[in-house]
Design a protein around this motif. Structure first.
Motif, mmCIF file in Angstrom:
data_model
loop_
_atom_site.group_PDB
_atom_site.id
_atom_site.type_symbol
_atom_site.label_atom_id
_atom_site.label_comp_id
_atom_site.label_asym_id
_atom_site.label_seq_id
_atom_site.Cartn_x
_atom_site.Cartn_y
_atom_site.Cartn_z
ATOM 1 N N SER A 41 0.848 -1.188 0.000
ATOM 2 C CA SER A 41 0.000 0.000 0.000
ATOM 3 C C SER A 41 0.892 1.249 0.000
ATOM 4 O O SER A 41 2.093 1.179 0.235
ATOM 5 N N LEU A 42 0.276 2.364 -0.276
ATOM 6 C CA LEU A 42 1.018 3.589 -0.564
ATOM 7 C C LEU A 42 0.471 4.741 0.263
ATOM 8 O O LEU A 42 -0.748 4.917 0.369
ATOM 9 N N THR A 43 1.380 5.540 0.846
ATOM 10 C CA THR A 43 0.973 6.799 1.480
ATOM 11 C C THR A 43 1.663 7.945 0.754
ATOM 12 O O THR A 43 2.861 7.868 0.468
ATOM 13 N N VAL A 44 0.892 8.965 0.450
ATOM 14 C CA VAL A 44 1.441 10.140 -0.225
ATOM 15 C C VAL A 44 1.048 11.388 0.561
ATOM 16 O O VAL A 44 -0.131 11.591 0.849
ATOM 17 N N TRP A 45 2.055 12.181 0.925
ATOM 18 C CA TRP A 45 1.804 13.488 1.550
ATOM 19 C C TRP A 45 1.971 14.538 0.454
ATOM 20 O O TRP A 45 3.014 14.579 -0.208
ATOM 21 N N THR A 46 0.983 15.357 0.290
ATOM 22 C CA THR A 46 1.079 16.301 -0.827
ATOM 23 C C THR A 46 0.312 17.569 -0.520
ATOM 24 O O THR A 46 -0.676 17.551 0.229
ATOM 25 N N CYS A 47 0.780 18.686 -1.087
ATOM 26 C CA CYS A 47 0.044 19.947 -0.936
ATOM 27 C C CYS A 47 -0.931 20.047 -2.102
ATOM 28 O O CYS A 47 -0.535 20.239 -3.240
ATOM 29 N N THR A 48 -2.177 19.851 -1.794
ATOM 30 C CA THR A 48 -3.194 19.770 -2.833
ATOM 31 C C THR A 48 -4.468 20.427 -2.339
ATOM 32 O O THR A 48 -4.671 20.553 -1.130
ATOM 33 N N GLN A 49 -5.301 20.817 -3.266
ATOM 34 C CA GLN A 49 -6.630 21.307 -2.886
ATOM 35 C C GLN A 49 -7.614 20.166 -2.688
ATOM 36 O O GLN A 49 -8.733 20.398 -2.241
ATOM 37 N N GLY A 50 -7.207 18.946 -3.057
ATOM 38 C CA GLY A 50 -8.136 17.842 -2.904
ATOM 39 C C GLY A 50 -7.411 16.516 -2.806
ATOM 40 O O GLY A 50 -6.888 16.004 -3.796
ATOM 41 N N ALA A 51 -7.379 15.945 -1.613
ATOM 42 C CA ALA A 51 -6.665 14.685 -1.424
ATOM 43 C C ALA A 51 -7.335 13.542 -2.189
ATOM 44 O O ALA A 51 -6.669 12.651 -2.716
ATOM 45 N N PHE A 52 -8.657 13.575 -2.256
ATOM 46 C CA PHE A 52 -9.359 12.464 -2.929
ATOM 47 C C PHE A 52 -9.113 12.444 -4.440
ATOM 48 O O PHE A 52 -8.834 11.387 -5.000
ATOM 49 N N PRO A 53 -9.215 13.564 -5.120
ATOM 50 C CA PRO A 53 -8.862 13.536 -6.543
ATOM 51 C C PRO A 53 -7.414 13.075 -6.774
ATOM 52 O O PRO A 53 -7.145 12.366 -7.754
ATOM 53 N N SER A 81 -9.512 8.234 6.251
ATOM 54 C CA SER A 81 -10.208 8.532 7.497
ATOM 55 C C SER A 81 -11.570 9.173 7.322
ATOM 56 O O SER A 81 -12.252 9.460 8.307
ATOM 57 N N ILE A 82 -11.949 9.433 6.094
ATOM 58 C CA ILE A 82 -13.224 10.117 5.850
ATOM 59 C C ILE A 82 -13.683 9.712 4.456
ATOM 60 O O ILE A 82 -12.899 9.196 3.668
ATOM 61 N N GLY A 83 -14.944 9.980 4.148
ATOM 62 C CA GLY A 83 -15.462 9.641 2.829
ATOM 63 C C GLY A 83 -15.071 10.653 1.768
ATOM 64 O O GLY A 83 -14.590 11.750 2.084
ATOM 65 N N TYR A 84 -15.336 10.276 0.536
ATOM 66 C CA TYR A 84 -14.916 11.085 -0.609
ATOM 67 C C TYR A 84 -15.371 12.535 -0.463
ATOM 68 O O TYR A 84 -16.531 12.828 -0.151
ATOM 69 N N THR A 85 -14.443 13.418 -0.684
ATOM 70 C CA THR A 85 -14.733 14.850 -0.647
ATOM 71 C C THR A 85 -14.036 15.504 -1.829
ATOM 72 O O THR A 85 -12.854 15.250 -2.090
ATOM 73 N N ASP A 86 -14.776 16.326 -2.548
ATOM 74 C CA ASP A 86 -14.215 16.992 -3.728
ATOM 75 C C ASP A 86 -13.173 18.026 -3.329
ATOM 76 O O ASP A 86 -13.031 18.372 -2.160
ATOM 77 N N VAL A 87 -12.497 18.551 -4.360
ATOM 78 C CA VAL A 87 -11.470 19.578 -4.127
ATOM 79 C C VAL A 87 -12.063 20.796 -3.435
ATOM 80 O O VAL A 87 -13.252 21.098 -3.568
ATOM 81 N N SER A 88 -11.214 21.488 -2.714
ATOM 82 C CA SER A 88 -11.585 22.787 -2.159
ATOM 83 C C SER A 88 -11.425 23.793 -3.290
ATOM 84 O O SER A 88 -10.340 24.305 -3.531
ATOM 85 N N ALA A 89 -12.508 24.023 -3.982
ATOM 86 C CA ALA A 89 -12.476 24.860 -5.189
ATOM 87 C C ALA A 89 -13.908 25.153 -5.581
ATOM 88 O O ALA A 89 -14.845 24.610 -5.007
ATOM 89 N N GLY A 90 -14.057 26.030 -6.554
ATOM 90 C CA GLY A 90 -15.394 26.288 -7.091
ATOM 91 C C GLY A 90 -16.302 26.984 -6.097
ATOM 92 O O GLY A 90 -17.524 26.838 -6.160
ATOM 93 N N SER A 91 -15.760 27.720 -5.178
ATOM 94 C CA SER A 91 -16.546 28.434 -4.158
ATOM 95 C C SER A 91 -17.480 27.474 -3.431
ATOM 96 O O SER A 91 -18.600 27.815 -3.066
ATOM 97 N N ARG A 92 -17.016 26.251 -3.210
ATOM 98 C CA ARG A 92 -17.903 25.233 -2.668
ATOM 99 C C ARG A 92 -17.646 24.891 -1.209
ATOM 100 O O ARG A 92 -18.503 24.314 -0.548
#
Lengths: 166, 753, 298
Positions: B224-236, B514-525
């Motif tokens: 299995s793989l763990t990736v730490w990254t600076c992103t607006q959306g971990a799920f995408p 640790s949580i269910g699918y969540t879209d990117v933090s974007a689109g004024s959402r």
């Protein structure tokens, strides 16, 4: 040829000794060797200010200084701002004025502001803006950063007066 | 959803006194950030860590004949070298594969070709020079209109245009032709007394986040793989990794770090797959941190555009017809923001007859990514100058002209949907009443311009959990990355629902395990959509706790209510428990309580946020230098959950808009080289260039949100360039048909040079 | 960045020996604000970096009313700008030195580095040229003097031969009734690079009615900063006036070979030379008359 060099310096008031390659910048030495990752890399060519630290009391871009150049010198990074009594007035003012959003430029911005206030305890808005012009912020539009620096300056002058009277 | 939709009533009707929403608490993480302790992408460190560097194409368009990595592999300190051959065969979309590590062709300067993991970044960089790539250099196409011509060099031999008529038979650089029609545009123009037509070009602009992309990958012994990254959306990012690595989603954990700005540019994944491939091959964790030049050459600019706008109005001031043609540079692969540009261009107005044509066009520049209200700023720059000109020709005050023609509830947009309640009129009225609109300019060579912009809100999908602790505090987890304080706004909504102080709610961004699918933090959402999920989770907590109170008291659950102060039952007025008192009894009454909210916001009929900006600028008529002196941004935000944060978004958005209007752009040479790959020449505004922007918050609640929240973060960039252009017109008498409006361009328009 | 050796000698002779020993593969490091960036980009490769900041001769900043100002090549700009004597006697120099880079850059960057980097747009060079500044260059063979106006030979190119080191720059003593001004044009107010830079220096006759001497120098319009000889000469003996300044500005516009690049167009540069020459002359005139010009840069 690529042998490491021993460097002795005072960092955030603590004597520090480390080995680095001559080609490693002060920024790399702080982050990768000394684990002081509060200082950020944004461009590595002196055009963003995210890596600003104080070297012998002067504001510098740590990406434009070699680690070997600080031998015998004094460095202050963001990790060295807060004292035993808590946050530095600039740190507190940045929080109070919401002068940070993503926070990536904040360490450099704090050091730039400190360098200014160390020289000029009551700078004009124009002077604050000039001093901070080397530190790019993409989130805030700068306005609140300027207010925070003004407010911190007020607090620091007030504290200085109290000490002077006491 | 566990919450019936009809419970979400607008707040205007009920004078609920809010205790948390509308206050200005310090943001989560602010103390860590001022102490330098917040962990951003490049701050991640692991034992045995190796450092990755990426080899990038020096050519804008070339066929890769061969890639020889043998010398690099043998270089002391190098642990792994990867190329496109290391991607699992057939995995993922071809364009995603190719943009991660080029296959047969490179399509822009900076296109990744190979990557190296070594003991230090310096060694990795030295070894890059040892990779031998043979190219057959091809002619590049860099301009959207040139790329649309039939004889233009083709980027993708297999790309054929999609349109309403289906897919074209022959290859083209035009990936899509979209069209919106409303009414009868020809008849509308025939009715018009005044018609204005102008064409505009805007250059690619980079989001300019100060933190370069950084990703660290670690493979575990179980594969299995763990990736730490600076992103607006971990799920995408997880989905991207899963698809390109051909790995089940559950075996990937993406941990989003603090993010040093994104503005849409960190909604895309650039080095995550590369870090994972290197780490797998090296058998050690690998961190890849991009340099600034790599960020500017190979990540997310917003499209350059060509936009033609034609509008007609009657003498009585009504706009009767409009048409627009929007040609957007997608970059190397299809998928520009032309869709939202086309959606936004006439969004502020009620126009009976209109047609919009949009073209998504590939060119030999990096694949574009979102940038704060993607596609809208160029469109509004264009349309707001035409609207301004119509008002002028009709001798109507430009704000009054906008009031006369603005969209209202029920107005059907050119792109289809009728508007729900949106504060177009309220924003215009607030702007008109603001002293800035009428106060004198105070000096020569000054002008005042206004522009009206709109950005629709996307809701997306979000998950949130709230766990109740025995001491009455709660722990909130969300999958939404905390972009500039969104997490605080989300937690404030939960605190309001739960009747808690914000300090009793500890919110954290969860990783993908640790949580269910969540879209990117974007689109004024984020504050809206994930806020809704948090409200839902909070209501779930209250529902479960009511049941616990009912059990304690031996009364039917229907009789138990919570008024955000205490749980009570209508059966026995002597029974009363605060949230904290009940929380202490959960363990004895059935165990832990965890509420969940999982929102599919795409089913909601959502409004957006309109903004009217007023700009005062001063021009040095001899040098063409433009200084923004005063700036007011009026915006409908629905409900400001954290007004300080909303104002921060407005100030920051305007600052980016000023940069786009006057200084910034990605400028390419004829060979496709990026000529300004530094922050010296890609000129982000400094503290000397941005005035203290005055935000004016208008609150017209969005009916689909219990507190009326609208997304507020993107609209502030949309009208800026248009407002500044209209101000410059007042000084120069010339319309500005290009972005950025550099000093040289302004002098050219004035006929000085 | 490729690996290299680092040495930080304290004696000039030691520095010169080190530079001579490694020939073309050695580089002198002062502030590093250009050198380290260029090394990181692979534009400069060096096996030996000789940090000259500890060498006494390169760290001097001395003013003497009869000798003028001596600026050691490794003195950081901030030190020069903070010197009350420099501010008093050479405000036109401070115009230029106080706008290079940012505060942080000026903590490190040096006049010596600005000269040796030899960028056509270097802010300090036009200002030094109009002040008649002269470079002192040393090697193991001895020292020589080179006027700043002849120091740069092309973009990134200077008169320095292998083993030679720029030690200091001497600015002649200020002349009575003289004044200088440097102005540059940049899109941003700070942290930017000159699209065009113009320095002007005027010396008035005793009655302050005519121009006794004038020098104008231009940046970013040619491969090296240029002394606009004819433009300056056109003012000598004239009454300072809008017409005289306009004529000088036109002559300044007629020299050089401005290019179009990402920072500006040739036409824009030519135009700006005219505007900035006039403005710089106006500022220099004010200073020659004992007043201080106002206004922001550019």
């Amino acid at each position: 040829m690529d042998g490491k060099v021993r460097v002795q310096a005072t960092i955030n008031g603590q004597p520090v000794e480390f080995l680095c390659e001559p080609r490693q910048s002060l920024l790399e030495c702080l982050r990768d060797i000394l684990d002081l990752t509060g200082t950020k890399e944004g461009c590595s060519d002196g055009n963003c200010g995210a890596c600003s630290v104080l070297l012998n009391g002067r504001l510098v871009n740590s990406c434009l200084v070699l680690g070997v150049e600080i031998d015998g010198g004094e460095v202050t990074t963001v990790e060295g701002l807060a004292g035993p009594d808590g946050l530095h007035p600039l740190q507190q003012a940045f929080i109070d004025h919401a002068a940070l959003q993503c926070g990536y430029c904040t360490p450099g911005m704090l050091l730039a502001a400190k360098a200014l206030l160390d020289r000029d305890p009551d700078p004009s808005e124009e002077r604050i803006r000039q001093w901070l012009a080397g530190n790019l912020c993409r989130c805030t539009g700068y306005d609140r950063i300027v207010r925070a620096v003004q407010d911190a300056a007020r607090r620091m002058r007030r504290d200085a007066d109290v000490h002077a009277e006491g | 959803m566990s919450t019936p939709r009809d419970e979400r009533k607008p707040v205007t009707d009920e004078p609920v006194s809010l205790r948390v929403i509308g206050t200005r608490p310090p943001l989560y993480g602010a103390v860590d950030k001022v102490l330098g302790r917040a962990v951003f992408g490049a701050d991640v460190s692991l034992p045995e860590l190796l450092h990755g560097k990426v080899l990038r194409s020096p050519h804008a368009h070339a066929r890769i004949l061969s890639v020889d990595t043998r010398r690099a592999e043998g270089y002391p300190g190098v642990h792994a070298v990867v190329t496109a051959r290391d991607l699992p065969e057939g995995a993922g979309e071809q364009s995603e594969r190719d943009n991660t590590l080029a296959g047969d062709k490179v399509l822009y300067v900076g296109h990744p070709i190979a990557a190296i993991a070594a003991e230090s970044p310096h060694i990795a960089e030295e070894a890059l020079a040892l990779i031998d790539v043979q190219y057959e250099v091809l002619p590049p196409v860099l301009d959207v209109r040139r790329a649309m011509q039939a004889d233009a060099p083709l980027l993708h031999e297999t790309l054929r245009t999609w349109s309403l008529a289906g897919q074209a038979a022959s290859s083209s650089n035009v990936a899509e032709h979209l069209q919106h029609v409303k009414g009868d545009p020809e008849r509308g123009f025939a009715e018009a007394d005044v018609i204005v037509e102008r064409s505009f070009t805007t250059t690619m602009v980079h989001q300019g986040y100060i933190e370069p992309h950084a990703s660290t990958a670690l493979w575990h012994p179980d594969g299995s793989l763990t990736v730490w990254t600076c992103t607006q959306g971990a799920f995408p990012v997880r989905e991207h990794l899963s698809s390109l690595l051909d790995l089940p989603m559950a075996r990937i954990r993406v941990v989003p770090t603090e993010i040093g700005g994104g503005f849409g540019g960190k909604a895309s994944s650039y080095v995550d797959v590369v870090a994972a491939l290197l780490a797998r091959k090296a058998g050690r964790p690998v961190k890849v941190v991009m340099g600034r030049d790599e960020v500017l050459k190979a990540t997310g600019p917003t499209p350059g555009t060509f936009i033609r706008v034609r509008m007609g109005a009657r003498r009585d001031g009504r706009i009767v017809a409009a048409e627009a043609e929007l040609c957007y540079e997608a970059g190397a692969y299809p998928g520009s923001s032309v869709g939202s540009g086309a959606d936004t261009i006439f969004a502020c107005y009620d126009i009976p007859n209109a047609r919009v044509d949009g073209y998504d066009v590939v060119v030999n520049k990096p694949k574009t990514s979102s940038y704060r209200a993607p596609g809208a700023t160029p469109a509004v720059f264009a349309v707001e100058q035409v609207v301004d000109e119509l008002a002028e020709r009709l001798c109507i005050d430009s704000l009054d002209f906008r009031l006369l023609n603005c969209a209202r509830e029920g107005t059907r947009r050119v792109s289809g949907q009728p508007y729900p309640r949106v504060g177009f009129v309220e924003v215009l009225q607030a702007a008109k009443a603001h002293p800035h609109y009428s106060e004198p300019l105070g000096g020569p060579n000054r002008g005042r311009g206004i522009a009206f912009g709109y950005w629709g809100n996307w809701a997306g999908q979000s998950c949130c959990t709230i766990s109740v602790n025995a001491d009455g505090t709660v722990s909130l987890l969300t999958g939404s990355v905390d972009v500039s304080g969104a997490l605080t706004g989300i937690a404030m909504q939960a605190a309001e629902e739960l009747g808690l102080e914000l300090r009793q709610v500890q919110a954290r961004v969860a990783d993908t395990a640790s949580i269910g699918y969540t879209d990117v933090s974007a689109g004024s959402r984020t504050t809206f959509g994930t806020g809704l999920a948090a409200i839902e989770a909070a209501r779930d907590v209250i529902a479960q706790m009511r049941a616990r109170a009912a059990r304690l008291w031996g009364v039917p659950v229907e009789t138990v209510s919570y008024d955000r102060v205490a749980f009570t039952t209508s059966v026995d007025p002597t029974q009363r428990l605060s949230f904290r008192e009940l929380a202490a009894q959960l363990s004895a009454t059935g165990g832990p309580v965890m509420g969940r909210g999982n929102l599919d916001g795409d089913v909601l009929r959502r409004g957006g946020a309109p903004g009217l900006h007023i700009a005062d600028v001063e021009l040095d008529p001899e040098t063409g230098k433009v200084t923004v002196l005063r700036y007011t941004a009026v915006q409908d935000v629905g409900r400001a959950v954290h007004p300080g944060n909303v104002e921060g978004q407005i100030k920051g958005g305007v600052a980016q808009g000023i940069g786009w209007a006057l200084y910034e752009g990605c400028f390419y040479g004829e060979d496709g080289q990026l000529l300004n790959a530094t922050l010296l020449d890609n000129k982000l505004p400094t503290a000397m260039d941005i005035p203290a922007v005055e935000p004016v918050i208008v609150e017209v609640p969005d009916p689909v949100h219990p507190y009326g929240v609208r997304g507020a973060g993107e609209t502030p960039i949309v009208p800026v360039a248009g407002a500044i252009a209209n101000a410059l017109y007042r000084i120069t008498g010339r319309r500005m048909e290009r972005l950025p409006m550099t000093p040289a361009y302004v002098l050219e328009r004035m006929g000085v040079i | 960045m490729k690996p290299f050796q680092y040495r930080a000698p304290t004696l000039l002779g030691e520095a010169l020996s080190l530079l001579a020993s490694a020939g073309q593969r050695a580089r002198a490091l002062a502030g590093g604000t250009d050198l380290l960036v260029q090394m990181r980009r692979g534009l400069i490769n060096a096996d030996l970096i000789v940090d000259v900041k500890k060498v006494f001769e390169l760290n001097r900043l001395d003013f003497d009313p009869s000798d003028g100002l001596t600026i050691g090549a490794a003195v950081p700009l901030c030190r020069i700008c903070e010197s009350p004597e420099v501010a008093q006697h050479y405000p036109g120099l401070v115009d230029a030195l106080s706008i290079i880079g940012s505060v942080a850059v000026r903590s490190r960057a040096t006049v010596g580095g600005n000269l040796c980097n030899a960028a056509p747009s270097a802010d300090s060079i036009p200002a030094l040229i109009v002040h008649g500044a002269v470079c002192t260059v040393a090697s193991r063979e001895g020292t020589r003097q080179v006027p700043v106006a002849r120091f740069c030979t092309g973009p990134g190119q200077t008169v320095l031969g292998p083993g030679e080191l720029l030690v200091s720059v001497r600015v002649p003593p200020p002349r009575p009734r003289s004044g200088a001004r440097y102005l540059r044009f940049t899109p941003r107010y700070e942290m930017d690079i000159a699209v065009v830079g113009v320095a002007a220096w005027l010396e008035l006759s005793e009655g302050l009615t005519t121009i006794a001497n004038a020098r104008i120098a231009l940046g970013a319009v040619a491969p090296t900063p240029l002394l606009a000889v004819e433009a300056g000469a056109s003012l000598v003996g004239r009454t300072p006036s809008a017409a005289a300044f306009a004529e000088a500005a036109a002559l300044a516009q007629s020299i050089g070979a401005p290019i179009s690049d990402v920072r500006g167009t040739a036409a824009q540069r030519r135009h700006l030379v005219g505007i900035l020459t006039r403005r710089a002359l106006e500022g220099a005139l004010q200073r020659a008359r004992g007043a201080e010009p106002d206004g922001r840069q550019g």
